[in-house]
Design a protein around this motif. Structure first.
Motif, PDB file in Angstrom:
ATOM      1  N   ALA A   1       0.500  -1.736   0.283  1.00  0.00           N
ATOM      2  CA  ALA A   1      -0.205  -0.067  -0.165  1.00  0.00           C
ATOM      3  C   ALA A   1       1.265   1.280   0.704  1.00  0.00           C
ATOM      4  N   LEU A   2       1.861   1.127   0.870  1.00  0.00           N
ATOM      5  CA  LEU A   2       2.781   2.669   0.850  1.00  0.00           C
ATOM      6  C   LEU A   2       4.116   2.434  -0.474  1.00  0.00           C
ATOM      7  N   GLU A   3       3.505   1.410  -0.996  1.00  0.00           N
ATOM      8  CA  GLU A   3       4.648   1.687  -2.703  1.00  0.00           C
ATOM      9  C   GLU A   3       3.907   2.197  -3.607  1.00  0.00           C
ATOM     10  N   GLN A   4       2.439   2.030  -2.982  1.00  0.00           N
ATOM     11  CA  GLN A   4       1.512   3.154  -3.872  1.00  0.00           C
ATOM     12  C   GLN A   4       1.966   4.242  -4.050  1.00  0.00           C
ATOM     13  N   VAL A   5       1.322   4.703  -2.055  1.00  0.00           N
ATOM     14  CA  VAL A   5       1.548   5.696  -2.154  1.00  0.00           C
ATOM     15  C   VAL A   5       2.885   6.562  -2.852  1.00  0.00           C
ATOM     16  N   PHE A   6       3.919   5.718  -2.595  1.00  0.00           N
ATOM     17  CA  PHE A   6       5.230   6.914  -2.909  1.00  0.00           C
ATOM     18  C   PHE A   6       5.442   6.752  -4.492  1.00  0.00           C
ATOM     19  N   GLN A   7       4.814   4.945  -5.274  1.00  0.00           N
ATOM     20  CA  GLN A   7       5.042   5.395  -6.821  1.00  0.00           C
ATOM     21  C   GLN A   7       4.130   5.804  -7.400  1.00  0.00           C
ATOM     22  N   HIS A   8       3.087   7.362  -6.816  1.00  0.00           N
ATOM     23  CA  HIS A   8       2.076   7.871  -7.384  1.00  0.00           C
ATOM     24  C   HIS A   8       2.698   9.150  -7.332  1.00  0.00           C
TER      25      HIS A   8
ATOM     26  N   TRP B   1      13.696   3.646  -3.333  1.00  0.00           N
ATOM     27  CA  TRP B   1      14.577   3.791  -2.179  1.00  0.00           C
ATOM     28  C   TRP B   1      15.202   5.090  -2.866  1.00  0.00           C
ATOM     29  N   ASP B   2      15.784   5.184  -3.727  1.00  0.00           N
ATOM     30  CA  ASP B   2      16.809   6.230  -4.618  1.00  0.00           C
ATOM     31  C   ASP B   2      16.435   7.135  -4.045  1.00  0.00           C
ATOM     32  N   PHE B   3      15.034   7.194  -4.074  1.00  0.00           N
ATOM     33  CA  PHE B   3      14.163   8.831  -3.550  1.00  0.00           C
ATOM     34  C   PHE B   3      14.304   8.864  -2.106  1.00  0.00           C
ATOM     35  N   LEU B   4      14.549   7.806  -1.402  1.00  0.00           N
ATOM     36  CA  LEU B   4      14.558   7.663   0.265  1.00  0.00           C
ATOM     37  C   LEU B   4      16.320   8.346   0.549  1.00  0.00           C
ATOM     38  N   GLU B   5      17.858   7.843  -0.261  1.00  0.00           N
ATOM     39  CA  GLU B   5      18.298   8.004   0.298  1.00  0.00           C
ATOM     40  C   GLU B   5      18.500   9.828   0.076  1.00  0.00           C
ATOM     41  N   LYS B   6      18.231  10.027  -1.041  1.00  0.00           N
ATOM     42  CA  LYS B   6      18.399  11.440  -1.369  1.00  0.00           C
ATOM     43  C   LYS B   6      17.441  11.891  -0.140  1.00  0.00           C
TER      44      LYS B   6
ATOM     45  N   CYS C   1      17.503   9.107   9.751  1.00  0.00           N
ATOM     46  CA  CYS C   1      18.767   9.213   9.282  1.00  0.00           C
ATOM     47  C   CYS C   1      19.277   7.426   9.347  1.00  0.00           C
ATOM     48  N   ARG C   2      19.218   7.462  11.361  1.00  0.00           N
ATOM     49  CA  ARG C   2      19.196   5.793  12.410  1.00  0.00           C
ATOM     50  C   ARG C   2      19.399   4.794  10.842  1.00  0.00           C
ATOM     51  N   PHE C   3      17.977   4.315  10.746  1.00  0.00           N
ATOM     52  CA  PHE C   3      16.974   3.645  10.466  1.00  0.00           C
ATOM     53  C   PHE C   3      17.999   3.586   9.242  1.00  0.00           C
ATOM     54  N   MET C   4      18.085   4.329   8.342  1.00  0.00           N
ATOM     55  CA  MET C   4      18.762   3.574   7.178  1.00  0.00           C
ATOM     56  C   MET C   4      19.660   3.954   6.647  1.00  0.00           C
ATOM     57  N   ARG C   5      20.604   4.567   7.564  1.00  0.00           N
ATOM     58  CA  ARG C   5      21.696   3.830   7.738  1.00  0.00           C
ATOM     59  C   ARG C   5      21.984   2.410   7.980  1.00  0.00           C
TER      60      ARG C   5
ATOM     61  N   THR D   1      23.986  -3.063   6.234  1.00  0.00           N
ATOM     62  CA  THR D   1      23.358  -4.362   6.713  1.00  0.00           C
ATOM     63  C   THR D   1      24.288  -5.324   5.381  1.00  0.00           C
ATOM     64  N   SER D   2      25.060  -6.628   6.206  1.00  0.00           N
ATOM     65  CA  SER D   2      25.644  -7.508   5.033  1.00  0.00           C
ATOM     66  C   SER D   2      25.104  -8.159   4.156  1.00  0.00           C
ATOM     67  N   ARG D   3      23.783  -8.413   4.019  1.00  0.00           N
ATOM     68  CA  ARG D   3      22.177  -8.783   2.799  1.00  0.00           C
ATOM     69  C   ARG D   3      22.033  -7.963   1.849  1.00  0.00           C
ATOM     70  N   ASN D   4      22.542  -8.791   1.026  1.00  0.00           N
ATOM     71  CA  ASN D   4      22.485  -8.160  -0.192  1.00  0.00           C
ATOM     72  C   ASN D   4      19.863  -8.113  -0.622  1.00  0.00           C
ATOM     73  N   ILE D   5      19.261  -7.608  -0.258  1.00  0.00           N
ATOM     74  CA  ILE D   5      18.212  -8.003  -0.010  1.00  0.00           C
ATOM     75  C   ILE D   5      17.827  -6.337  -0.904  1.00  0.00           C
ATOM     76  N   GLY D   6      18.631  -5.727  -2.301  1.00  0.00           N
ATOM     77  CA  GLY D   6      18.071  -4.688  -3.068  1.00  0.00           C
ATOM     78  C   GLY D   6      17.674  -4.012  -2.447  1.00  0.00           C
ATOM     79  N   LYS D   7      17.231  -3.041  -3.541  1.00  0.00           N
ATOM     80  CA  LYS D   7      16.272  -1.592  -3.397  1.00  0.00           C
ATOM     81  C   LYS D   7      14.945  -1.943  -2.811  1.00  0.00           C
ATOM     82  N   ASP D   8      13.948  -3.376  -2.968  1.00  0.00           N
ATOM     83  CA  ASP D   8      12.393  -3.178  -2.869  1.00  0.00           C
ATOM     84  C   ASP D   8      12.682  -3.917  -1.654  1.00  0.00           C
ATOM     85  N   GLY D   9      14.111  -4.813  -0.821  1.00  0.00           N
ATOM     86  CA  GLY D   9      14.041  -6.014   0.284  1.00  0.00           C
ATOM     87  C   GLY D   9      14.166  -4.152   1.244  1.00  0.00           C
TER      88      GLY D   9
END
Length: 1286
Positions: A1145-1152, A1166-1171, A1198-1202, A1207-1215
């Motif tokens: 649901a939140l994905e739809q909000v940010f993609q609109h 995730w690119d938008f969130l990093e910027k 910022c603490r959560f984003m960092r 993390t060592s996991r390769n979970i990708g941007k959507d993950g």
């Protein structure tokens, strides 16, 4: 207890009966009693007859000759010679009519010399024949002291054989030769032959002690050297016609042949009348066994009592039912089962029956039709055999402690009478044995048998429960010795004016104290029960018509208030017929006067407790509340026996002809029927002795004390409500022709079918939960405990059906035994060359179709295979346990009806195992029964997975990768990790060439997530995965975890591992039974399914209204989840990360309104969130002075984003986006972050003007919706946040 007593009678006794040998018809062997003819003739049983009864008939209690004859002398006539013991024996019995009302009988059996020459010579002839057949009997070794010659009744019960080593007692003083003579011969010229005879009173109420005294004094009158003062007729006439029933709350004194007889009756505010020696029951069984037996009775488990002594059977049965107050046993109740009714043990209904043992048969030789749900009580041997999974009675330890203190205060050992002398035992057997001089023979040496500390005997140390009790006593600082002293003082200062024997008073005191302690348990446990009674909205008539469908008690709410340890017992108890009848009685009574006696007393006690503990009505505590009204109850009894309210007329000379009333010493005479056949024409005694209002009150009290009979309509309701659960209440004790037995069995078959219909309906209504409630049925929810209770009661019903009409019994579970026979025959057939395929499997046409989308070979439907799964579970040790596990597994697989249909399709096997009348051989009923079970397929049960949580289960995993786009060139090594509600597997390597793997691990429970990834090795480490399918190989449950994304560097969002959330695949329609025409159940579609059905790769274009609705539904799902009781919640992970969950649901909000990226370059949220993160960090460094709240929110974001980025996991941007949403929901920060991002300048750069995130009113409403999550404590599954240390 005096339930359902006929209130028309106001006389102490209705009939006087004499049973014995009819010299005219001679010796008739009693085939029905089942004795074998290999026994010596003196040991065989012969038919007894009712020789006379006075009066001929009374209208309110018609004389039932068959029943009285059977129960006065249940084993028929017994013969003895002069060398045998011939002590009189007293026992009581009950005749329960089909409407549930009862009459009591009191019988004294003694021996008289046989004067008939024909009978003596017949016995001699039988001996000649017997000796000719059994010439070698002298060479058999002597039997143990419990041999046949000792089966003769004794004046006091023998000590039970003990578990402790001991010298064998010699019970005979006779020399060995006479022992052999007794055993093997009767010589007409040398021996005197004696035969048993019985005198009996039939009375409307159970005044056991008074009746015993009357009979013993009558017997003494014919054996005494001097004749009695008056002819016997005078005394019998007096008891039948001139002694009234004492009214409630009064006492009565009348004259026996040699001394006064006293009886007293509780008032309508006291516990109902009970006049058996409860001390004897505790002596015979011990407190712990009594509590276990009591628990079985409350849960309506089949109970079989076993003893050599009829009076013990009766005392135990009556005590247990009396202790149930205010509840009443609703099923078959036959404390003494006559030998001719043994086929009744086959009854597939709850029963409480007493079986006479001949003292020789071992428990192992006893062939019982069904034992899966049987409580077997060997009274003489202090031994009780319990059914499996018996829940513990609430506060059992403290309860045992309180009862033990009462017993110890009366000089009794709580563990029962294993180490006492028979003299000490006899002290409590008021009315127990036959010796009526008990007070003279055994002086009351108080304290003689007690060790210095009453609870400190060898046995107590051996008994684990009592040892814990001792510790409890120490902790509470109670001294049992002190309590004992108090009792001594009080008893020594007793008022010497007490009118009854000290022994009798002692019996009443023990009884009332123990009963008050038991009654107090229910008063405490159900103090708030009235709050949960569901009063019918319609009138009584229509309520009654729909009684089957109606719930009369809000069980779920009541149980939710109870302390956790009470639940296993209470959830089962609330399902019983006795509880339903109790609540029905409550609903049907209009006012106080209308209430049944026990209900009125109980309600008064509940009100008193409420007044004493002014606490909120629903606040429950598991703190043990001791009984406080013992003293008051004891005083009431003492007052009645000290001051007699009424003395009946004395016996007097009757108008008899000259020559009548003579008698011969040692023989009970033929009485003069003309003087005994009718009472006084004008009831002078009533007018003279009892004021009119007394009699009127008497009648009213009796009405109140028993079923309130003057309102016919109400009586009909109560009676029929009682019969709802059972079609047959009581065996008929007469006319046992084959047609009657067949009719009884037919009733059983009908009853089983009705019970099956009600049970399946109740289980479905409960399981369908909210939908059912909206349709107007049943309750809102079903707890795990309650579901278990309902399934356990279904297993019990199946066991009873499978036990009905069984030919040969093998093992304790009839169902499992049948399954094993089936397995054996099938495996034999499969072993023959004609058999096709592997053993026990059904061919491919029978395969269950799994979900069309998963390319996994379907599991075969196999009854035998399911049995093997159960047989391989080492944790299940017993046949009953295996049968229950198999039923649970079949229900979870939705195969119960199909499996049982297959099992019963082997008609040859069914014929071999079952008699013609068995339920399983009634074709129509069997079909209906299977059809009822088929309805369980409409709902999902996890009753196997959720119960057997520690067993090892094989799982099969299949990864479905895309055939297109180079799936075949994939070179890296894939792995998966499967998580469930109970456990997680850890990383499992999957072979690259097959992409499937089978592994075994401890039960994971319902599966929730799969983590899938690869090690990025080789030339082509890019992999497009469609989905992962995981199947539990025992239950067949298949879970599908959709993916539809790439895994690999530089493709999609660069993810090398993904967390997939899955759902249970519902089996396709073809898998359902052919005979079921109902379309398969569909989940009602979520709102979002109406807007979008797209593959995850194509981006949906939703408008703002649809997006808002999507967010609302996702949040709503989470709120509903937390409003359910904890045990009923589904998977939270699915609501957060699954299809149309919060992340989506939140994905739809940010993609609109996200600005479309340049050609060939994907831009992710995730690119938008990093910027945005970089922007906020720069602002912090520049020291932009904004309020403190803003700074806290920024630093959190910022603490959560960092943390997620590092993390060592390769979970990708959507993950990573999914992880951020989950952590934000957990820590209640999402609404803050949305507010931050809406005001961030980066949003202006990356979103178009129409974007939802730029519209202030929409953002505000989104923030408000997200704020509703703040009140919930969200716990995330480990797989979602692995590798993030926040």
């Amino acid at each position: 207890m005096t339930t359902g007593f006929s209130s028309n009678s106001c006389r102490f006794a209705d009939y006087f009966v004499i049973c014995g040998l009819d010299t005219e018809s001679g010796l008739e062997p009693d085939e029905l009693s089942g004795e074998n003819f290999e026994q010596s003739p003196l040991r065989r049983t012969f038919k007894s007859k009712v020789l006379a009864h006075y009066p001929e008939n009374v209208e309110w209690n018609p004389f039932d000759q068959d029943a009285v004859g059977m129960l006065c002398m249940p084993k028929g006539l017994a013969f003895r010679t002069q060398v045998d013991t011939r002590e009189p024996q007293f026992h009581s019995f009950i005749i329960t009519r089909e409407d549930g009302s009862r009459t009591y009988g009191f019988a004294l059996t003694f021996f008289e010399e046989v004067t008939s020459k024909q009978i003596c010579s017949a016995m001699q002839t039988l001996y000649h024949m017997h000796n000719a057949e059994q010439y070698d009997i002298l060479h058999t070794p002597a039997t143990s002291p419990q041999g046949p010659e000792d089966a003769a009744p004794r004046p006091f019960p023998p000590l039970p054989p003990r578990q402790l080593p001991r010298p064998q007692p010699t019970l005979q003083a006779a020399p060995a030769i006479s022992r052999l003579q007794r055993f093997n011969s009767y010589d007409i010229s040398r021996d005197t032959l004696f035969v048993s005879k019985c005198i009996c009173l039939i009375a409307p109420m159970a005044f056991t002690q008074a009746s015993r005294k009357v009979l013993q004094q009558l017997h003494l009158a014919v054996t005494a050297p001097k004749p009695p003062p008056l002819p016997l007729e005078s005394y019998i006439y007096n008891v039948l016609y001139e002694v009234p029933l004492p009214p409630a709350g009064r006492s009565l004194k009348f004259s026996g042949v040699y001394g006064p007889v006293v009886c007293q009756r509780p008032s309508t505010a006291e516990l109902p009348l009970f006049d058996f020696a409860m001390a004897e029951v505790f002596d015979l069984l011990g407190v712990e066994n009594v509590i276990q037996l009591f628990t079985c009775a409350l849960l309506e488990i089949q109970i079989l009592l076993y003893s050599q002594h009829y009076h013990r059977l009766m005392a135990v049965a009556e005590s247990i039912t009396a202790l149930m107050f205010p509840f009443q046993w609703q099923h078959v109740y036959v404390p003494i089962l006559p030998a001719s009714l043994l086929h009744f043990l086959d009854a597939p209904v709850p029963y409480l029956m007493g079986l006479h043992s001949n003292g020789q048969d071992d428990r192992t030789n006893l062939e019982l039709p069904q034992e899966a749900n049987l409580c077997f009580v060997d009274i003489d041997n202090h031994f009780i055999e319990l059914p499996e999974d018996l829940p513990q009675f609430p506060n059992k330890l403290e309860f045992i402690q309180e009862i033990s203190e009462v017993l110890v205060s009366f000089d009794m050992a709580p563990e029962g009478n294993l180490l006492r002398t028979s003299a000490a035992q006899a002290k409590f057997l008021v009315g127990g044995g036959g010796g009526f001089r008990a007070p003279d023979m055994f002086p009351d040496n108080r304290n003689a048998n007690l060790a210095s500390s009453p609870l400190n005997s060898y046995l107590l140390r051996e008994n684990e429960t009592i040892a814990r009790l001792q510790a409890l006593v120490k902790r509470t600082g109670l001294s049992l010795d002190k309590q004992l002293d108090v009792r001594e003082d009080s008893s020594s200062n007793k008022d010497s004016r007490v009118q009854c024997d000290q022994e009798e008073l002692l019996m009443h005191q023990i009884n009332i104290q123990v009963r008050e302690v038991f009654a107090n348990r229910f008063t405490q446990m159900f103090a708030d029960y009235e709050v949960f009674v569901i009063q019918p909205s319609q009138d009584k008539e229509s309520w009654f018509t729909n009684r089957d469908q109606m719930q009369n008690f809000d069980k779920a709410s009541f149980l939710s208030d109870q302390p956790e340890p009470y639940l296993p017992f209470l959830s089962r108890f609330l399902e019983t017929q006795m509880f339903a009848s109790f609540i029905d009685g409550k609903i049907l009574c209009h006012d106080e006067e209308d209430k049944e006696h026990s209900l009125r007393v109980f309600d008064a006690r509940v009100d008193k407790i409420r007044m004493l503990n002014v606490r909120t009505p629903t606040l429950r505590t598991s703190m043990y509340q001791r009984c406080t009204n013992i003293e008051e109850a004891e005083k009431a009894i003492e007052m009645r026996v000290t001051k007699m309210d009424h003395t009946a007329l004395h016996p007097h000379l009757l108008d008899m002809r000259i020559g009548q009333g003579r008698y011969q010493q040692g023989f009970f005479p033929r009485l003069q029927s003309d003087v005994l056949s009718a009472g006084p024409t004008s009831n002078k005694w009533a007018k003279r002795s009892a004021p009119a209002q007394w009699r009127r009150r008497d009648r009213q009290k009796q009405h109140a004390e028993h079923l309130y009979l003057d309102n016919d309509q109400r009586e009909k309701y109560i009676q029929e409500a009682r019969n709802l659960g059972t079609t047959i209440r009581q065996p008929k004790l007469s006319n046992l022709s084959p047609s009657v037995i067949a009719h009884t069995n037919w009733k059983f078959v009908e009853g089983l079918l009705k019970e099956c219909r009600n049970k399946t309906k109740r289980m479905l209504v409960e399981k369908m939960g909210r939908e059912a409630v909206e349709l107007g049925h049943g309750e809102v929810s079903i707890t795990g405990v309650e579901e278990n209770t309902l399934i356990a009661s279904l297993c019990d019903l199946l066991e009873r059906i499978w036990s009905h009409g069984l030919q040969v019994k093998q093992g304790k579970s009839a169902l499992w035994s049948h399954l094993l026979h089936y397995q054996e025959s099938k495996e034999k057939n499969d072993a023959t060359p004609g058999g096709l395929g592997p053993p026990g499997f059904i061919h491919d046409s029978e395969r269950r179709k799994s979900d069309g989308g998963c390319a996994m070979p379907p599991l075969k439907v196999s009854l035998i295979q399911d049995m093997r799964h159960i047989q391989n579970i080492s944790e299940i040790k017993t046949d009953v346990g295996k049968a229950r596990a198999w039923v649970r597994l079949s229900m979870e697989k939705k195969l119960l009806s199909r499996h049982l249909k297959q099992l019963l399709s082997d008609h040859e096997l069914t014929k071999k195992l079952y008699k013609r009348y068995a339920f399983l051989r009634c074709d129509d009923e069997k079909e209906q029964f299977l059809y009822h079970l088929l309805s369980f397929n409409a709902v999902d049960y996890f009753c196997f997975t959720n119960v057997f949580t520690t067993i090892m289960i094989p799982y099969h995993v299949l990864v479905v990768s895309s055939k297109k786009l180079g799936g075949s060139m994939f070179t890296a090594n894939p792995w998966v990790c499967v998580s469930g509600e109970l456990a997680e597997t850890g990383v499992l390597q999957v072979p690259r060439n097959t992409l499937e793997i089978t592994f075994e691990c401890q039960n994971l429970g319902k599966l929730t997530t799969v983590q899938i990834g690869h090690d990025n090795t080789g030339l082509y480490a890019k992999w497009l995965v469609e989905s992962v399918v995981v199947r539990n190989e025992i239950t067949g449950h298949t879970y599908k975890f959709p993916c539809g994304r790439w895994l690999g560097k530089g493709v999609d969002d660069g993810s090398q591992e993904r967390i997939l959330v899955g759902e249970l695949v519902t089996a396709s329609a073809e898998n359902d039974e052919r005979m079921c025409r109902t379309p398969p159940m569909q989940q009602s579609p979520g709102m979002m399914r109406r807007f979008v059905t797209i593959s995850p790769s194509s981006k949906p274009k939703l408008n703002t209204g649809q997006i808002q609705e999507g967010v609302g539904e996702a949040i709503n799902g989470i709120v509903k989840h937390f409003h359910k009781p904890e045990k009923e919640r589904g998977s939270l992970t699915l609501l957060l990360c699954g299809e149309y969950g919060l992340v989506w649901a939140l994905e739809q909000v940010f993609q609109h309104g996200f600005k479309s990226p340049r050609l060939f370059k994907n831009v992710f949220i995730w690119d938008f969130l990093e910027k945005s993160q970089v922007h906020f960090q720069n602002a912090e460094q520049r020291g932009v002075s904004l309020d403190e709240n803003w700074q806290t929110r920024v630093s959190d974001f910022c603490r959560f984003m960092r943390a997620i980025n590092s993390t060592s996991r390769n979970i990708g941007k959507d993950g990573k986006f999914q992880m951020l949403v989950c952590l934000g929901a957990r820590d209640h920060l999402l609404h803050h972050w949305i507010a931050l991002l809406a005001d961030c300048p980066i949003t202006a750069q990356m979103y178009e003007e129409i974007a939802m995130i730029k519209e202030h009113s929409l953002v505000n409403s989104l923030i408000r919706v997200l704020q509703t999550l703040q009140e919930f404590n969200i716990t995330l599954e480990a797989s979602l946040v692995k590798g993030v240390g926040i």
